[in-house]
Structures are given as C-alpha cells and as structure tokens.
Design an enzyme around this catalytic site. Structure first.
Site, PDB file in Angstrom:
ATOM      1  N   CYS A 180       0.386  -1.314  -0.151  1.00 18.64           N
ATOM      2  CA  CYS A 180       0.310  -0.068  -0.201  1.00 18.64           C
ATOM      3  C   CYS A 180       0.981   1.331  -0.086  1.00 18.64           C
ATOM      4  O   CYS A 180       1.536   0.890   0.504  1.00 18.64           O
ATOM      5  CB  CYS A 180      -1.087  -0.076   1.109  1.00 18.64           C
ATOM      6  SG  CYS A 180      -1.915  -1.228   1.726  1.00 18.64           S
ATOM      7  N   ARG A 193       5.465  -0.176  -6.786  1.00 19.08           N
ATOM      8  CA  ARG A 193       4.914  -1.003  -5.916  1.00 19.08           C
ATOM      9  C   ARG A 193       4.260  -2.108  -5.821  1.00 19.08           C
ATOM     10  O   ARG A 193       4.003  -2.920  -5.617  1.00 19.08           O
ATOM     11  CB  ARG A 193       4.772  -0.736  -4.558  1.00 19.08           C
ATOM     12  CG  ARG A 193       6.302   0.817  -4.610  1.00 19.08           C
ATOM     13  CD  ARG A 193       5.496   1.511  -3.215  1.00 19.08           C
ATOM     14  NE  ARG A 193       4.790   0.686  -1.997  1.00 19.08           N
ATOM     15  CZ  ARG A 193       5.699   0.529  -1.108  1.00 19.08           C
ATOM     16  NH1 ARG A 193       6.704   1.063  -0.811  1.00 19.08           N
ATOM     17  NH2 ARG A 193       5.169   0.618  -0.016  1.00 19.08           N
ATOM     18  N   TRP A 244      -2.657  -2.743  -1.646  1.00 22.35           N
ATOM     19  CA  TRP A 244      -2.176  -3.571  -1.845  1.00 22.35           C
ATOM     20  C   TRP A 244      -3.148  -5.056  -0.653  1.00 22.35           C
ATOM     21  O   TRP A 244      -2.847  -4.843   0.090  1.00 22.35           O
ATOM     22  CB  TRP A 244      -1.169  -4.126  -1.841  1.00 22.35           C
ATOM     23  CG  TRP A 244      -0.612  -5.063  -1.891  1.00 22.35           C
ATOM     24  CD1 TRP A 244      -0.211  -5.811  -0.940  1.00 22.35           C
ATOM     25  CD2 TRP A 244      -0.218  -6.296  -2.810  1.00 22.35           C
ATOM     26  NE1 TRP A 244       0.657  -7.355  -0.951  1.00 22.35           N
ATOM     27  CE2 TRP A 244       0.017  -7.799  -2.814  1.00 22.35           C
ATOM     28  CE3 TRP A 244      -0.107  -6.233  -4.327  1.00 22.35           C
ATOM     29  CZ2 TRP A 244       0.882  -7.785  -3.848  1.00 22.35           C
ATOM     30  CZ3 TRP A 244       0.541  -6.772  -5.197  1.00 22.35           C
ATOM     31  CH2 TRP A 244       0.778  -7.882  -4.502  1.00 22.35           C
ATOM     32  N   ASN A 290      -1.620   1.604   5.909  1.00 16.67           N
ATOM     33  CA  ASN A 290      -0.681   0.864   5.520  1.00 16.67           C
ATOM     34  C   ASN A 290      -0.313   0.144   7.116  1.00 16.67           C
ATOM     35  O   ASN A 290      -0.203   0.314   7.726  1.00 16.67           O
ATOM     36  CB  ASN A 290       0.641   2.281   4.773  1.00 16.67           C
ATOM     37  CG  ASN A 290       0.784   2.234   4.256  1.00 16.67           C
ATOM     38  OD1 ASN A 290      -0.601   1.851   2.784  1.00 16.67           O
ATOM     39  ND2 ASN A 290       1.639   2.569   3.284  1.00 16.67           N
ATOM     40  N   GLY A 291      -0.159  -1.625   6.459  1.00  9.99           N
ATOM     41  CA  GLY A 291       0.307  -2.552   7.215  1.00  9.99           C
ATOM     42  C   GLY A 291      -0.888  -2.976   7.963  1.00  9.99           C
ATOM     43  O   GLY A 291      -1.477  -3.703   7.024  1.00  9.99           O
ATOM     44  N   GLU A 317      16.597 -24.193  -5.615  1.00  4.67           N
ATOM     45  CA  GLU A 317      16.477 -22.979  -5.391  1.00  4.67           C
ATOM     46  C   GLU A 317      17.761 -22.430  -6.264  1.00  4.67           C
ATOM     47  O   GLU A 317      17.722 -21.009  -6.492  1.00  4.67           O
ATOM     48  CB  GLU A 317      15.305 -22.709  -4.429  1.00  4.67           C
ATOM     49  CG  GLU A 317      14.895 -20.713  -4.677  1.00  4.67           C
ATOM     50  CD  GLU A 317      14.365 -20.641  -5.386  1.00  4.67           C
ATOM     51  OE1 GLU A 317      14.141 -21.392  -6.421  1.00  4.67           O
ATOM     52  OE2 GLU A 317      14.571 -19.668  -5.515  1.00  4.67           O
ATOM     53  N   LYS A 349      17.954 -20.148  -9.002  1.00  7.06           N
ATOM     54  CA  LYS A 349      18.731 -18.287  -9.289  1.00  7.06           C
ATOM     55  C   LYS A 349      19.246 -18.372  -9.627  1.00  7.06           C
ATOM     56  O   LYS A 349      19.407 -17.050 -10.707  1.00  7.06           O
ATOM     57  CB  LYS A 349      18.608 -17.900  -7.378  1.00  7.06           C
ATOM     58  CG  LYS A 349      17.533 -17.597  -6.322  1.00  7.06           C
ATOM     59  CD  LYS A 349      16.813 -16.982  -6.881  1.00  7.06           C
ATOM     60  CE  LYS A 349      15.838 -16.861  -7.391  1.00  7.06           C
ATOM     61  NZ  LYS A 349      14.521 -17.395  -7.844  1.00  7.06           N
ATOM     62  N   GLU A 387      18.393 -18.570 -14.109  1.00  3.46           N
ATOM     63  CA  GLU A 387      17.501 -17.533 -14.336  1.00  3.46           C
ATOM     64  C   GLU A 387      18.307 -16.079 -14.510  1.00  3.46           C
ATOM     65  O   GLU A 387      17.276 -15.206 -15.802  1.00  3.46           O
ATOM     66  CB  GLU A 387      16.222 -17.473 -14.143  1.00  3.46           C
ATOM     67  CG  GLU A 387      16.134 -16.589 -12.263  1.00  3.46           C
ATOM     68  CD  GLU A 387      15.213 -16.923 -11.773  1.00  3.46           C
ATOM     69  OE1 GLU A 387      13.850 -16.574 -12.489  1.00  3.46           O
ATOM     70  OE2 GLU A 387      14.801 -17.349 -10.868  1.00  3.46           O
ATOM     71  N   HIS A 405      25.853 -41.792  -9.181  1.00  3.42           N
ATOM     72  CA  HIS A 405      25.017 -42.402 -11.193  1.00  3.42           C
ATOM     73  C   HIS A 405      25.274 -41.670 -11.896  1.00  3.42           C
ATOM     74  O   HIS A 405      24.540 -41.967 -12.537  1.00  3.42           O
ATOM     75  CB  HIS A 405      23.837 -42.268 -10.008  1.00  3.42           C
ATOM     76  CG  HIS A 405      23.831 -42.901  -8.444  1.00  3.42           C
ATOM     77  ND1 HIS A 405      24.010 -44.517  -8.799  1.00  3.42           N
ATOM     78  CD2 HIS A 405      24.231 -42.648  -7.486  1.00  3.42           C
ATOM     79  CE1 HIS A 405      24.225 -44.781  -7.124  1.00  3.42           C
ATOM     80  NE2 HIS A 405      23.546 -44.089  -6.564  1.00  3.42           N
ATOM     81  N   LYS A 459       7.792 -11.781 -14.917  1.00  2.00           N
ATOM     82  CA  LYS A 459       7.375 -12.395 -13.839  1.00  2.00           C
ATOM     83  C   LYS A 459       6.276 -13.652 -13.459  1.00  2.00           C
ATOM     84  O   LYS A 459       6.642 -13.930 -12.852  1.00  2.00           O
ATOM     85  CB  LYS A 459       7.059 -11.002 -13.527  1.00  2.00           C
ATOM     86  CG  LYS A 459       6.776 -10.737 -12.349  1.00  2.00           C
ATOM     87  CD  LYS A 459       8.271 -11.545 -10.705  1.00  2.00           C
ATOM     88  CE  LYS A 459       7.757 -11.312  -9.152  1.00  2.00           C
ATOM     89  NZ  LYS A 459       9.133 -12.633  -9.404  1.00  2.00           N
TER      90      LYS A 459
HETATM   91  C1  AGP Z   1      12.077 -17.934 -10.602  1.00  3.93           C
HETATM   92  O1  AGP Z   1      12.335 -16.874  -9.585  1.00  3.93           O
HETATM   93  C2  AGP Z   1      10.906 -17.402 -11.596  1.00  3.93           C
HETATM   94  N1  AGP Z   1      10.896 -15.969 -11.499  1.00  3.93           N
HETATM   95  C3  AGP Z   1      10.405 -18.307 -11.677  1.00  3.93           C
HETATM   96  O2  AGP Z   1      10.315 -19.567 -11.666  1.00  3.93           O
HETATM   97  C4  AGP Z   1       8.361 -18.713 -10.963  1.00  3.93           C
HETATM   98  O3  AGP Z   1       8.948 -19.031  -9.549  1.00  3.93           O
HETATM   99  C5  AGP Z   1       7.633 -19.372 -11.392  1.00  3.93           C
HETATM  100  O4  AGP Z   1       7.032 -18.518 -13.101  1.00  3.93           O
HETATM  101  C6  AGP Z   1       6.069 -19.540 -10.830  1.00  3.93           C
HETATM  102  O5  AGP Z   1       5.704 -18.117 -10.646  1.00  3.93           O
HETATM  103  P1  AGP Z   1       4.625 -18.220  -9.597  1.00  3.93           P
HETATM  104  O6  AGP Z   1       4.867 -18.727  -8.258  1.00  3.93           O
HETATM  105  O7  AGP Z   1       3.628 -16.820  -9.841  1.00  3.93           O
HETATM  106  O8  AGP Z   1       3.532 -19.418  -9.418  1.00  3.93           O
END
Ligand code: AGP
Length: 609
Positions: A2, A27, A74, A100-101, A482, A486, A489, A505, A604
C-alpha cells in the site's frame, strides 16, 4: 504494498495526491482512493483497479480542497473492491483515514465497537476499525483522538487521518511502517515513501516508530510517544525518482532480498496467536477434513515448486500423511490419483500462472479440496481455491523470486504444524520448539544479510565459471534446486542441482577443475555424508563452497570456502540457507553485466502454457 500520500496547502490537493500515488504505482496495488474535506463533511472517492479509474471519478470541481489524503491498496484483509479500498470513513464520514500495515486485534475491536457502540462496518478490512475508533474518541481534537485510538491498536501501521471539523490538518502516526513528511513552502506533505514527494519537495523529515505528526500548510510538528515535541533534522533527498523507487538499492531483486526479514515476520505474525496456536482465519478446513485426507499433492512451478519440495518433507514429518510434489505442467496431463480425500495445495506468488491454475482445476474436477498458498490477493488461483493461505510478502517486482519463496516456506511450516497438532501427530514440545525457531527467523535472516559483502566477494571471485552445481541431501536438496534456478535465470550460467547421493550415479563425470560446486550441509544428521560427498568432488579438482550451520566446522577441512548460516533446527534451515544463494546469484549476475530485474526470455507471471 500500500501507498499513502497526504497534502495540506493552498489548493487542489487531489492533483498533488494523484501525482504522488502514481509515483508509488511500481510497488503494485489493486485499487486507489482519495478523501477530502468538502463543505463540512468528508468526501471519499475510491475505485478498484488502476489510478486512471480513480482519476475519472474525481474530475468534477466540487470534489476539491486544499487538503486531502490518498491511498493505493494492496489487498490483505478482504479482496480488491471499491468498498475495501481506502480511505475509510467512520459512520457519518466526519473522520477518514488511510492505513498501511495490519491491525492484529481488529476482530476484537470490531466486536467491541459493534457491541458497545452499534457500529456497522462497510468493508471487510482491518483498517476500517481505525476510522471508527477515532470517530468514537473524537471530541474536537483530532490529535487526541488519534492517540486514544492508537492505544487500542496492536500491529504495524502508518495511519493518516483527517476530520471534517478540522479541515486544516492531517494527523499521522507510525509504528513499524514507513512514513515521511515532505517540507514545502506554504504546503506540506505526508507519504509512506519518498518517491511520492520528489516532484514537489526534496527536504523531508523521516518519521520514527511510535511518533505522531500534525501537518498543516505552514507547520509540521512531530510528537514522541509521550506527547513531547521532537526536533528532527531535515533529510535532503539527493537520489532521483528511479533510485528512490528502489529505496536506494540498485535493483528490485536486491531490495526484495533485503525485505525478507520483514516479509517472513509479516507471514508469521498474521498466523501465530499470542497463545502459540496457529490462526487459520479465513480457512474453513475442519479437524474432520484434516483427519480425512489420505494424501496431499503440492503442485506449482519454478521457485514455488521448490518451496513445495521443502513443504513435502515438513508436512510428511509433522502431519504423517503422504505428500507428492509435482510441477503443474506435468500434473495437469498425467491423470493423477486424486479424489475427495486428497488435499491439493497450489503454491503461486502471482496466483496467475496458467499451468498451476489448470492443475488446480483438474484436481478440483476430481473432487480434491484446494488450499492455495498465494501472494497476490484476489488473483485467479486464490479465487478458484476453497481456502487461501496468503504469504503476505508484499509485491515482488524482480522476475527472480526471493521473498515469495521464503514466505512460501513459512506457510509450509505453519500448515505442517497446524495439521500435525490437529491430528495429534506431533508432541507439544516439538511443536513449541519449531514455533520458537520460526519466530527467530526474521532476526537470523537479518543477521545473515549483514554478511552480504563476503558473499559478494565470492561472486566476484567465481563469476566467470560456466558450470555450477548445487548439491544437498534431504531438505537441502530442495534448497539446492532453488539456488541453482536463481543463478541460471539471472546470470545465464549453466547450473544444475542434484541430490548429493546421486552424484556418483552419473553426474560426477562432469566434475573438473573449472566446475564450482555449492555443497549444502545444513542437516545435522546428514552432515558427515555431505562431507564425504565434498571429498569425492575435491578429488576431481572442482572448487567447493560449503554452506553449513555455525559451529559445524568439519567441512572447512575439505571445502575451499564455507558460508556459515545461523544455528537452527534442521527443519527451518532452508529459510536461512537460501539467502546466501540468492545473494551469490545476484552479485554474479551483476559482475556479468546481466539485466537482473528483467532477465532475457523470462516474464514475472507466466500466463501462457
Ligand atoms: C522464479 O525466480 C521464477 N520467476 C519462476 O520460476 C516462478 O517462480 C514461476 O514462474 C512460478 O510463478 P508463480 O509463483 O507466480 O506461480
């Protein structure tokens, strides 16, 4: 998250407020609104959706005033809607507030105000109680009424209030949510964030916790929690608006990495009651439901899937029920065994990922109960689920997910604990131990962020490596996936994660001097096995960076470098272990000159198959 903008000056507050709110759009928000004192009353206009929707309904010259407060929301409590948008008024709109909060005890206050004062609430928000509280305490002095209202509230907040009977001032108060006052000539501002003010002012007062502030066109007075006036140095803003949006961080990803202590805290504080029980407000799962599930599916994509890998081990351990984890794009096409005794948990930051949504629909079609773990309130996944467990991470703007992941992990622990306790599959002592450890995580993550320079130095040293492996055992295996995602990507390095025990293996054939290996060794009962794996890798000449808990120094004998994370029980280690991996990926990408917040080929939110 927010945003708040308030203005007191000579004329046309609405224009300045709109300018400020637009500067906070980055934001993320789902609705916007403005309140102005007009003709002895407060007029409130608000609209769901973009600020341009609000602009269309405030064009008339009657809706104008030299003073006003505005907000971008938000959603947290209650879906995005006109009614739930801010500002909120008391019953006769003689008072209006933006907030906000979170007001943790809003339910209690609501019940009290309804019972003793007959207050009828218009929205589903926690914020609305603030307007009613101030209204009830108001006796011609807004400052006094705000102070009395605040004494009844628990939680984190930045609140701005106006009163129809005092149309020359804004009273604001902050506790654990940012607030700045902008110093003008013949006008003044209040806002949640500096970017909102930069078009009009460069001199600001940074308001501190538990301070109350009264703003008129010519004066800004700050009071401490005892009501004494405070003298504050003027802070001169030298950054440009773009840098200010990132709050001084070079990229949103770095900002979001640093927001994790707060995000984790927010996720926890909303779900843990004072007596240590887990609050499932808004979730209708009963004891009978929980006892009836004979299988759980956790389904997600990317980072959210990796949170599910950790979630599987945690929920199986605590709730003693088999958990399968699957990527959504596979689940939806493989005719999985799902029936009415299955709990389907969808995890998604955006709540709009098409594959996750399709998998959810498939599970529902087969009769499963759907619980989603989602960040964006009101998103498609949340709307189509039976129950939603929000992550409360706040908007995540960088494509690479960071704070969404750590808060998804927190949700996994809370779900596991709740189910375990309900079914009686965990001892009270263990339950309390995990809960205590969870509560310590915000500080532990914060402490770890202080070793950013050390990890940045490692990134500088190794950023030219073209092949990086992440290995781990047990819960560390999920964190390895993970860490690897990171890195690849945002830096475009070929990185690969594998269960450490699987190396021999096949994959160990790839190890050579130029390889870099992250060996996650945070699990005490698997520590020695990890040390042996590192020895095997070292024998092939690769460089190894170990990640271990404080005090577990054996790995120093075999690894080239060791990153220590704060001591904690094995189960919660992923929340801290992932932090150095995020920081490493960030600085490697920076060294390589990559577009960190918007990596090539990625979006995103993946709303296509
Ligand atoms: C992670 O860094 C990526 N941007 C991607 O793997 C993401 O987590 C995935 O596309 C899932 O998105 P969501 O959590 O919005 O469903």
């Amino acid at each position: 998250m927010c945003g708040i903008v308030g203005y007191v000056g000579e004329a046309h507050a609405k224009e300045k407020i709109i300018d400020g709110l637009k500067k906070l759009e980055y934001r993320g928000y789902d609705s916007a609104g403005i309140a102005l004192p007009v003709d002895g009353k407060i007029a409130i206009r608000k609209h769901v959706g973009e600020i341009k929707n609000l602009e269309k309904i405030i064009l008339d010259p009657e809706f104008d005033s030299p003073i006003g407060i505005g907000h971008t929301r938000w959603a947290t409590h209650g879906a995005p809607s006109d009614i739930n948008s801010h500002p909120h008024g008391n019953e006769d709109n003689s008072i209006a507030i933006v907030h906000n909060g979170i007001i943790e005890n809003y339910q209690e206050i609501k019940e009290w105000l309804a019972k003793d004062y007959g207050v009828k609430f218009k929205s589903e928000t926690d914020s609305e109680v603030i307007a009613h509280l101030i209204g009830i305490f108001y006796d011609g002095d807004l400052l006094e009424a705000v102070n009395k209202a605040v004494a009844e509230m628990r939680g984190a907040y930045a609140v701005c209030a106006i009163a129809a009977a005092e149309p020359d001032k804004i009273v604001a108060v902050r506790k654990d949510a940012p607030l700045v006052a902008g110093i003008g000539k013949g006008f003044n501002f209040i806002a949640s964030d500096i970017p909102a003010l930069l078009k009009y002012v460069r001199e600001v007062y940074l308001i501190e916790n538990n301070e109350t502030i009264v703003i008129t066109a010519d004066n800004i007075t700050i009071y401490d929690e005892n009501g004494k006036t405070v003298k504050r140095d003027v802070f001169h803003v030298t950054w440009d608006a773009d840098a200010a949006e990132k709050e001084g961080y070079e990229h949103f990803m770095l900002k979001e990495i640093h927001e994790q202590p707060k995000a984790v805290y927010e996720t926890l504080v909303r779900r843990i009651n004072d007596d240590g029980s887990i609050n499932l407000d808004g979730i209708s799962m009963t004891k009978e439901d929980i006892e009836g599930y004979n299988k759980i599916y956790i389904v997600a994509c990317g980072t959210a899937y990796h949170a599910g890998l950790v979630g599987k081990l945690v929920i199986e351990k605590m709730a003693k029920v088999p958990v399968e984890v699957d990527v959504a794009s596979e689940f939806r096409y493989r005719d999985p065994f799902v029936d009415e005794n299955t709990l389907f948990i969808a995890i998604s930051q955006s709540g709009e990922t098409l594959d996750t949504l399709a998998a959810l629909r498939e599970a529902k079609r087969k009769g499963a109960r759907v619980l989603s773990v989602v960040n964006v309130v009101g998103s498609s996944v949340s709307r189509e689920s039976d129950d939603v467990f929000y992550t409360w991470a706040g908007p995540e703007i960088a494509v690479a997910s960071t704070k969404a992941y750590t808060t998804q992990l927190i949700c996994m622990y809370l779900i596991g604990l709740y189910m375990g306790r309900t079914k009686g599959t965990i001892e009270t002592e263990y339950y309390n131990k995990v809960l205590d450890q969870l509560k310590e995580l915000p500080d532990k993550v914060d402490g770890l962020l202080k070793s950013e320079d050390k990890i940045a130095a490692l990134a500088k040293k190794y950023h030219r490596r073209e092949q990086v492996f992440f290995i781990g055992r047990g819960i560390d295996c999920g964190v390895s996936y993970e860490g690897s995602l990171k890195l690849k990507e945002i830096s475009y390095i070929n990185s690969f994660a594998i269960a450490a025990g699987e190396l021999k293996h096949g994959t160990i054939a790839l190890m050579e001097e130029e390889s870099l290996v992250f060996a996650l060794a945070t699990q005490d009962f698997l520590y020695e096995k990890m040390v042996s794996n590192v020895e095997e890798i070292k024998a092939r000449g690769a460089r190894v960076i170990g990640v271990a808990k404080d005090g577990r120094t054996e790995i120093e004998k075999v690894a080239d470098e060791v990153i220590y994370i704060p001591d904690c029980i094995d189960e919660v280690a992923p929340v801290v272990a992932v932090i150095p991996l995020q920081i490493f990926a960030y600085y490697v990408a920076k060294e390589r000159g990559c577009n960190i917040d918007k990596p090539k080929n990625l979006a995103k939110s993946v709303t296509v198959e």
